[in-house]
Every structure is written in structure tokens, then in C-alpha cells.
Design a protein around this motif. Structure first.
Motif, short mmCIF file in Angstrom:
data_model
loop_
_atom_site.label_atom_id
_atom_site.label_comp_id
_atom_site.label_asym_id
_atom_site.label_seq_id
_atom_site.Cartn_x
_atom_site.Cartn_y
_atom_site.Cartn_z
N GLY A 121 0.79 -1.34 0.01
CA GLY A 121 -0.03 0.09 -0.01
C GLY A 121 0.76 1.27 0.10
N GLY A 140 -0.28 4.65 -1.35
CA GLY A 140 -1.34 5.48 -0.52
C GLY A 140 -0.79 6.66 0.26
N TYR A 141 -1.53 7.24 1.29
CA TYR A 141 -1.36 8.61 1.75
C TYR A 141 -0.34 8.16 2.80
N LEU A 197 4.78 -2.52 -2.61
CA LEU A 197 4.09 -3.24 -3.26
C LEU A 197 2.49 -2.45 -3.30
N LEU A 239 -2.12 -0.34 -6.87
CA LEU A 239 -2.97 1.08 -7.44
C LEU A 239 -4.19 1.05 -7.56
N VAL A 240 -5.11 0.13 -6.92
CA VAL A 240 -6.58 0.24 -6.94
C VAL A 240 -6.95 1.45 -6.44
N TRP A 264 -10.31 3.54 -7.89
CA TRP A 264 -11.65 3.91 -7.11
C TRP A 264 -11.81 5.36 -7.12
N GLY A 267 0.84 -5.21 -8.01
CA GLY A 267 0.06 -6.26 -8.35
C GLY A 267 -1.04 -6.13 -7.07
N ASP A 268 -1.84 -7.24 -6.91
CA ASP A 268 -2.79 -7.25 -5.88
C ASP A 268 -2.37 -8.45 -4.99
N LYS A 327 -11.30 -4.84 9.68
CA LYS A 327 -9.90 -4.68 10.47
C LYS A 327 -10.13 -5.55 11.72
N GLN A 377 -4.78 2.81 14.41
CA GLN A 377 -4.22 4.09 14.33
C GLN A 377 -5.70 4.86 14.35
P1 NAD Z 1 -4.82 4.85 0.82
O1 NAD Z 1 -6.11 4.38 0.33
O2 NAD Z 1 -4.51 6.18 0.80
O3 NAD Z 1 -3.81 3.61 0.71
C1 NAD Z 1 -3.93 2.42 0.67
C2 NAD Z 1 -3.25 1.94 -0.50
O4 NAD Z 1 -3.23 0.37 -0.54
C3 NAD Z 1 -3.42 2.39 -1.91
O5 NAD Z 1 -2.50 2.64 -2.89
C4 NAD Z 1 -4.17 1.14 -2.63
O6 NAD Z 1 -3.84 1.01 -4.08
C5 NAD Z 1 -3.56 0.11 -1.94
N1 NAD Z 1 -4.13 -1.46 -1.99
C6 NAD Z 1 -5.31 -1.61 -1.49
N2 NAD Z 1 -5.94 -2.73 -1.68
C7 NAD Z 1 -4.71 -3.14 -2.19
C8 NAD Z 1 -4.48 -4.80 -2.55
N3 NAD Z 1 -5.35 -5.75 -2.35
N4 NAD Z 1 -3.28 -5.12 -2.94
C9 NAD Z 1 -2.55 -4.37 -3.11
N5 NAD Z 1 -2.37 -2.71 -2.82
C10 NAD Z 1 -3.70 -2.61 -2.30
O7 NAD Z 1 -5.06 4.69 2.52
P2 NAD Z 1 -4.38 5.42 3.65
O8 NAD Z 1 -5.20 6.52 4.28
O9 NAD Z 1 -2.86 5.30 3.15
O10 NAD Z 1 -4.43 4.25 4.73
C11 NAD Z 1 -3.46 3.49 4.75
C12 NAD Z 1 -3.77 2.00 5.89
O11 NAD Z 1 -3.78 2.80 7.31
C13 NAD Z 1 -5.13 1.38 5.73
O12 NAD Z 1 -5.07 0.10 6.22
C14 NAD Z 1 -6.13 2.17 6.68
O13 NAD Z 1 -7.04 1.61 7.13
C15 NAD Z 1 -5.19 2.47 7.79
N6 NAD Z 1 -5.66 3.79 8.38
C16 NAD Z 1 -5.64 5.00 7.90
C17 NAD Z 1 -6.13 6.27 8.66
C18 NAD Z 1 -6.03 7.61 7.82
O14 NAD Z 1 -6.57 8.45 8.33
N7 NAD Z 1 -6.06 7.53 6.62
C19 NAD Z 1 -6.30 6.23 9.89
C20 NAD Z 1 -6.17 4.89 10.60
C21 NAD Z 1 -5.72 3.83 9.81
#
Ligand code: NAD
Ligand code: USQ
Length: 383
Positions: A7, A10-11, A30, A33-34, A38, A73-74, A185, A208
Motif C-alpha cells: 500500500g 497511498g497516503y 507493493l 494502484l487500486v 476507485w 499487483g494485488d 479490521k 491508528q
Molecule cells: P490509501 O487508500 O491512501 O492507501 C492504501 C493503498 O493500498 C492504496 O495505494 C491502494 O492502491 C493499496 N491497496 C489497497 N488494496 C490493495 C490490495 N489488495 N493489494 C495491493 N494494494 C492494495 O489509504 P491510507 O489512508 O494510506 O491508509 C493506509 C492504511 O492505514 C489502511 O489500512 C487504513 O485502514 C489505515 N488507516 C488510515 C487512517 C487515515 O486516516 N488515513 C487512519 C487509521 C488507519
């Protein structure tokens, strides 16, 4: 030490991958990019224009000379996942790779199923891939404070000691999550706990809170390294959304009474918490749980703080209370422990006027990219 960040596009994952690379870890990303897909399906974009993952990694290499390996990849594709692990040979695996929006999971049956299948099966695949080839690697898994819900007693870090009919035991803390996402979760946590018990895997579940902010030392280095910042009603989270709403002159969208209290943390603390968890791994067979937030705020208080900071910068900021699209308590007791990461050395960045100023100024810089049609919530829990 070799760390695979699942992931990592992502953020939280992108900021963490760069931070760990900067600190000298050998990092791999890894990601399927889903999340970009979305966003495209919803017609929503991050406030900030993010570069492709290849451009991001290339720019990081040009600036620092540090290489980041990339696996696209996934994790639901088991052969891709296990091949990637064998190629990268991780010592630690940080797992952010899930569908993370509560409203997305509540759109309809398809989105609830997609969320739980993506998250629960992906995580279970990872546990099997670790057991097969890397049983000694440390899994650092992102959970959520929302697993606990809002009980009328103090929230402990993962476990609670209970006396019942004259006997005593330390048990997993009761879970009362508030969406099909948050439930995914809880299911992950149970699966990880069980895998540690039967196979002796080592894992840290980081529950978190809501993350705010956008700049870290590394992502602020260059426009091509910029992180995503979501403001839409599906993926945008409370404080980030309020700052962007203030910047464009939209009334702040407090759902219901606004007494909902949550744990929050600065993204600069997210990356540091992950580093601390990796540097101090769980023991073989141990399933550790840390509550990863630095402060508690009610949503109404956050809106008032943004209003005050915005007005000091000359913005006109109104606070609106909308009918709550979610089913949740709007006034409740909430007192959660968070000492374990502090004991490992976390020095929190507390929410301050200067952080709010910088987030408001940042939002103002990119406000021309905001699509007003994506601000109001469109998903309701009751339908
Ligand atoms: P995000 O959506 O920005 O990033 C998640 C990344 O995971 C994305 O780039 C997505 O493409 C990738 N992904 C999703 N499913 C996948 C799969 N099956 N295979 C490979 N890649 C996959 O989310 P975020 O805000 O960065 O959150 C990251 C994690 O932290 C999450 O598990 C979320 O539950 C947890 N979290 C986030 C927050 C928040 O405030 N952003 C707070 C608490 C917990
Ligand atoms: N809320 C508003 N107005 C808004 C947006 C949200 O009042 O415009 C309220 C919600 O009703 C809720 C609270 O603010 O009471 C938090 O909502 P959120 O969207 O900021 O956060 P949430 O849905 O809980 O999910 C986010 C992340 C998720 C993570 C979770 C941590 O998307 O990945 O797990 O925060 S926690 O909240 O601790 O469970």
C-alpha cells in the motif's frame, strides 16, 4: 533491514516508504494502484496532483540516490504476492494495502463485499505467504481505533484484564466497530492473532486514529514527491476535509451534534510510529497491539479550531451541523490509552495553530482543483 511497504502508493504508505528509505532501510513498495482506480470510478481526485508511482520513485532516486523496489499487483493474487516476497526477502512487512474508507464500504452490498474480500483475504494471503517463506519476518499491520467503537469504559491497548465469577483472564478488548470497513479490521486482527498463536508469527497491530496533515520531511522535498490529500465525502477524513472546506469558503460539515470523539495524529507521527514498531519488533508468537494516536478531539472541537485558525488568516469560516449520514453515538464517553508508542520514544507533534495555518495555506494553494460536488456526504448508513 529490508522493509516491504504494502500500500506504499497511498497516503500513509507513500510517506512511510520515503521516511524509512531516508532513515537507511532498504525499502520496497507493493501496491495494486487500486486506490487510483476507485478515485476514477467515484470521479474524485486528491486535492494535490500526485505523480505516477514510477515517477515518484525515480524522483526520489534522483534526489537522494536511494533506490526503492516496486511490485505492482494485488495481494489477493497469491502467486504474485509470494513471488514478490521471495524476490524482495523482507525482514519487516508494513501492511497498509486495504480499502480504508468507512463510507465506501457502506455504499451498497457490492462495496461492502469488495471491502471485506479485499481486506480480509489479502491479509490472510499475507499471513500464509509469511508462514511459507518468511516465518521470522515482523508483520506491522495497520488496524484502526474504530475497531473498539465507543464503549462507556476506558479503552486499553488491545487487551483487557477481566474478573468474572471469581476467575480472572486477560482477553482481547471487546470490539464494536461502526462500518463494514471497520469490521474488516476486526476480522484481520483475529486472523493475525490466531496465526501468531498457531505458527509462531510475530506481529504488531497498530490501531491508528484519524491521520491529518500532508507534509513530511521527505514528501515536502519536491513537487513530484507530493502526497495525496483527500477531501471528498467518501475518502476525505474529518480534519483534512475541514481545512479544505475552510480554504474554499464552504461551511464545515459537522455530522450531527459533533460530540463524536476520536483519536488523531499528524502524518509525521504516523511515519515515526511505524519506524518505532519496526525497530522494536514483536517476539516470535507475539501479537502486540498499540493504539496509534496522539490526542483526542471531538469533531465539533476540530471544526471550531479550524474556524478560529481560518478567521485569523482572513478566511470567512462557517460551521454547519448536517443531519448525520452515519449511525454512531454523537455524545459519548471516550478515553483511550496510548502509552506503548510513547514508551518506545515517540515524541508527538501536537495539533497546533502553526500546523493548522500551514494546512490551510496548503489547501488554499491547491483550491482551484476542488470539485464542490464532492464535498457533501452522499453515502448513508441507513439505506
Ligand atoms: P490509501 O487508500 O491512501 O492507501 C492504501 C493503498 O493500498 C492504496 O495505494 C491502494 O492502491 C493499496 N491497496 C489497497 N488494496 C490493495 C490490495 N489488495 N493489494 C495491493 N494494494 C492494495 O489509504 P491510507 O489512508 O494510506 O491508509 C493506509 C492504511 O492505514 C489502511 O489500512 C487504513 O485502514 C489505515 N488507516 C488510515 C487512517 C487515515 O486516516 N488515513 C487512519 C487509521 C488507519
Ligand atoms: N465527520 C464529520 N464530518 C465530515 C467527516 C466526518 O462530522 O465531514 C465525522 C464522522 O461522522 C465520524 C468522524 O467525523 O464521527 C470521523 O470520520 P472520518 O471520515 O474522519 O474517519 P473514519 O470514517 O472513522 O475513518 C478514518 C479513515 C479510516 C481509519 C479511521 C480511524 O478513513 O481508514 O480507520 O479514520 S478511526 O476513526 O479512529 O477509526
Amino acid at each position: 533491514m529490508r522493509v516491504l511497504v504494502i500500500g506504499g502508493d497511498g497516503y500513509c504508505g507513500w510517506a512511510t516508504a520515503l521516511h524509512l528509505s531516508n532513515k537507511g532501510y532498504d525499502v520496497g513498495i507493493l501496491d495494486s494502484l487500486v486506490r487510483r482506480f476507485w478515485d476514477a470510478q467515484l470521479g474524485a481526485e486528491t486535492l494535490t496532483p500526485i505523480a505516477s508511482i514510477q515517477q515518484r520513485i525515480q524522483r526520489w532516486y534522483e534526489l537522494t540516490g536511494k533506490k526503492i523496489d516496486l511490485f505492482i499487483g494485488d495481494i489477493n493474487d497469491y502467486s504474485f504476492l509470494s513471488q514478490s516476497l521471495r524476490q524482495f526477502e523482507p525482514d519487516s512487512i508494513v501492511h497498509f494495502g486495504e480499502q480504508r474508507s468507512a463510507p465506501f464500504s457502506m455504499i451498497d452490498r457490492e462495496h461492502a463485499v469488495l471491502t471485506q474480500a479485499n481486506n480480509v483475504i489479502g491479509n490472510l494471503n499475507l499471513l500464509y505467504a509469511m508462514k511459507e517463506d518468511f516465518p521470522d519476518a515482523h508483520l506491522v499491520k495497520l488496524g484502526t481505533m474504530g475497531e473498539y467503537g465507543t464503549p462507556n469504559i476506558d479503552i486499553e491497548e488491545g487487551y483487557i484484564t477481566i474478573e468474572h465469577n471469581g476467575r480472572k483472564d486477560t482477553l482481547p478488548y471487546p470490539k464494536q466497530p461502526g462500518s463494514f470497513y471497520h469490521l474488516s479490521k476486526v476480522h484481520d486482527s483475529h486472523n493475525i492473532h490466531f496465526a501468531c498463536k498457531i505458527w509462531g508469527l510475530r506481529a504488531t497491530d497498530l490501531n491508528q486514529g484519524i491521520v491529518y496533515g500532508v507534509l513530511t520531511e521527505e514528501t515536502g522535498l519536491d513537487e513530484l514527491l507530493i502526497n495525496r490529500l483527500d477531501y471528498d465525502g467518501v475518502f476525505g477524513t474529518a480534519l483534512n476535509r475541514f481545512c479544505i472546506q475552510a480554504a474554499i469558503g464552504h461551511p464545515l460539515t459537522v455530522y450531527g451534534k459533533g460530540g463524536q470523539t476520536r483519536g488523531l495524529l499528524d502524518i509525521r507521527d504516523t511515519v515515526r510510529c511505524i519506524e518505532l514498531a519496526i525497530a522494536n519488533p514483536a517476539d516470535p508468537g507475539q501479537f502486540r497491539v498499540f493504539n496509534q494516536f496522539t490526542e483526542l478531539f471531538s469533531i465539533g472541537d476540530l471544526a471550531n479550531m479550524v474556524q478560529k485558525a481560518g478567521e485569523a488568516l482572513g478566511l470567512k469560516v462557517e460551521v454547519n451541523h448536517l443531519e448525520n449520514p452515519r449511525v454512531e453515538l454523537e455524545e459519548h464517553y471516550f478515553n483511550a490509552k496510548n502509552t506503548k508508542l510513547l514508551d518506545l520514544g515517540l515524541q508527538p507533534h501536537y495539533l497546533s495553530d502553526s500546523l493548522l495555518d500551514s494546512l490551510l495555506n496548503f489547501a488554499t494553494k491547491y483550491k482551484h482543483r476542488v470539485d464542490q460536488n464532492h464535498i457533501l456526504p452522499t453515502v448513508t448508513w441507513r439505506r
